[in-house]
Design an enzyme around this catalytic site. Structure first.
Site, PDB file in Angstrom:
ATOM      1  N   SER A 142       0.837  -1.196   0.000  1.00  0.00           N
ATOM      2  CA  SER A 142       0.000   0.000   0.000  1.00  0.00           C
ATOM      3  C   SER A 142       0.868   1.241   0.000  1.00  0.00           C
ATOM      4  O   SER A 142       1.999   1.222   0.509  1.00  0.00           O
ATOM      5  CB  SER A 142      -0.896   0.017   1.249  1.00  0.00           C
ATOM      6  OG  SER A 142      -1.556   1.255   1.389  1.00  0.00           O
ATOM      7  N   TYR A 156      -2.709  -0.945   9.844  1.00  0.00           N
ATOM      8  CA  TYR A 156      -2.686  -1.275   8.416  1.00  0.00           C
ATOM      9  C   TYR A 156      -1.389  -0.807   7.766  1.00  0.00           C
ATOM     10  O   TYR A 156      -0.688  -1.573   7.088  1.00  0.00           O
ATOM     11  CB  TYR A 156      -3.891  -0.631   7.727  1.00  0.00           C
ATOM     12  CG  TYR A 156      -3.951  -0.867   6.237  1.00  0.00           C
ATOM     13  CD1 TYR A 156      -4.434  -2.056   5.722  1.00  0.00           C
ATOM     14  CD2 TYR A 156      -3.543   0.117   5.334  1.00  0.00           C
ATOM     15  CE1 TYR A 156      -4.504  -2.274   4.350  1.00  0.00           C
ATOM     16  CE2 TYR A 156      -3.608  -0.077   3.974  1.00  0.00           C
ATOM     17  CZ  TYR A 156      -4.086  -1.278   3.485  1.00  0.00           C
ATOM     18  OH  TYR A 156      -4.142  -1.489   2.124  1.00  0.00           O
TER      19      TYR A 156
END
Length: 250
Positions: A142, A156
């Site tokens: 990401s 995350y």
């Protein structure tokens, strides 16, 4: 048909990005082992949509032994596996104002699914690849791994950053065994999760800092994954490829 004759395990394959990756693998002549967590019907429909050429395997990656069982089941059904796509992921939310149990639970759950399951799959895949002449790995990370993330979703970003580091370590350590490892770091991708965010906060909240003015599509990410899976792309080994429309430039 650049992936003809190759079998690729794709985790989280019943979701938006995962399904697009499976479709792209099939379009390039490969076959996918389609992993699903809960939605078997969707996984079966995906297999049907690519002509039934592949397999489906269910596994709970939140379980400590889920990833190892997934790999064993994949090999049992497919035999030789040439590639692994660590695509499955979750996004846990917690804040520093939560009680300690909730805070620790969110971090542990995030790391189990987004990192620990992925590294267990890497371990199994590396042992298999060393025995069978190599293989390719692609890890869906990401933009958050590169630039940090929002306060309520720090687990995350941290888990994805660790996954990028694992990818680099594999690239440095196992290239001699014919293994390549590439991380792909998307920004916003037009998936169900993104649509939920847009419904809550508006389109501008997601696209306002993207110079191209648009989210990536799952198909864009899938095209890049398939490219990185090609055995001809050995020199990509160790790369982290940014797919964020220019919203984060290193």
């Amino acid at each position: 048909m650049t992936l003809e004759g190759r079998t690729i395990l794709v985790t989280g394959a019943s979701g938006g990005i995962g399904a697009a990756i499976v479709e792209r693998i099939a379009a390039e002549g490969g076959r996918a082992v389609i992993h699903y967590g809960r939605d078997e019907a969707r996984a079966r429909a995906l297999l049907e949509s690519v002509g039934g050429s592949g397999w489906i395997v269910g596994a709970d990656l939140s379980s400590p032994d889920g990833a190892t069982k997934l790999w064993e089941d994949a090999v049992r059904q497919a035999g030789r596996v040439h590639g692994l796509v660590n695509n499955a992921g979750i996004r846990s939310e917690t804040t520093i104002d939560d009680d300690l149990d909730a805070w620790q639970s969110a971090w542990r759950h995030e790391f189990q699914v987004d990192l620990f399951a992925a590294v267990d799959l890497c371990r199994s895949a590396l042992r298999h690849f060393r025995q069978h002449g190599g293989g390719q790995m692609v890890h869906i990370a990401s933009r958050a791994a590169q630039r940090g993330y929002a306060a309520e979703a720090m687990p995350y970003g941290a888990a994805k950053a660790a996954l990028v580091n694992v990818s680099k370590s594999i690239a440095r350590s196992f290239g001699k065994d014919g293994v390549t490892s590439v991380a792909i770091a998307p920004g916003w991708v037009r998936t169900a999760m993104a649509e939920d965010f847009v419904a809550r906060f508006g389109e501008a909240a997601a696209t306002g800092d993207i110079p191209t003015g648009a989210m990536a599509t799952p198909e864009e990410v899938a095209e890049l994954v398939a490219f990185a899976l090609r055995p001809s792309q050995r020199s990509l080994n160790g790369a982290t490829l940014d797919v964020n429309g220019g919203s984060y430039i290193r």
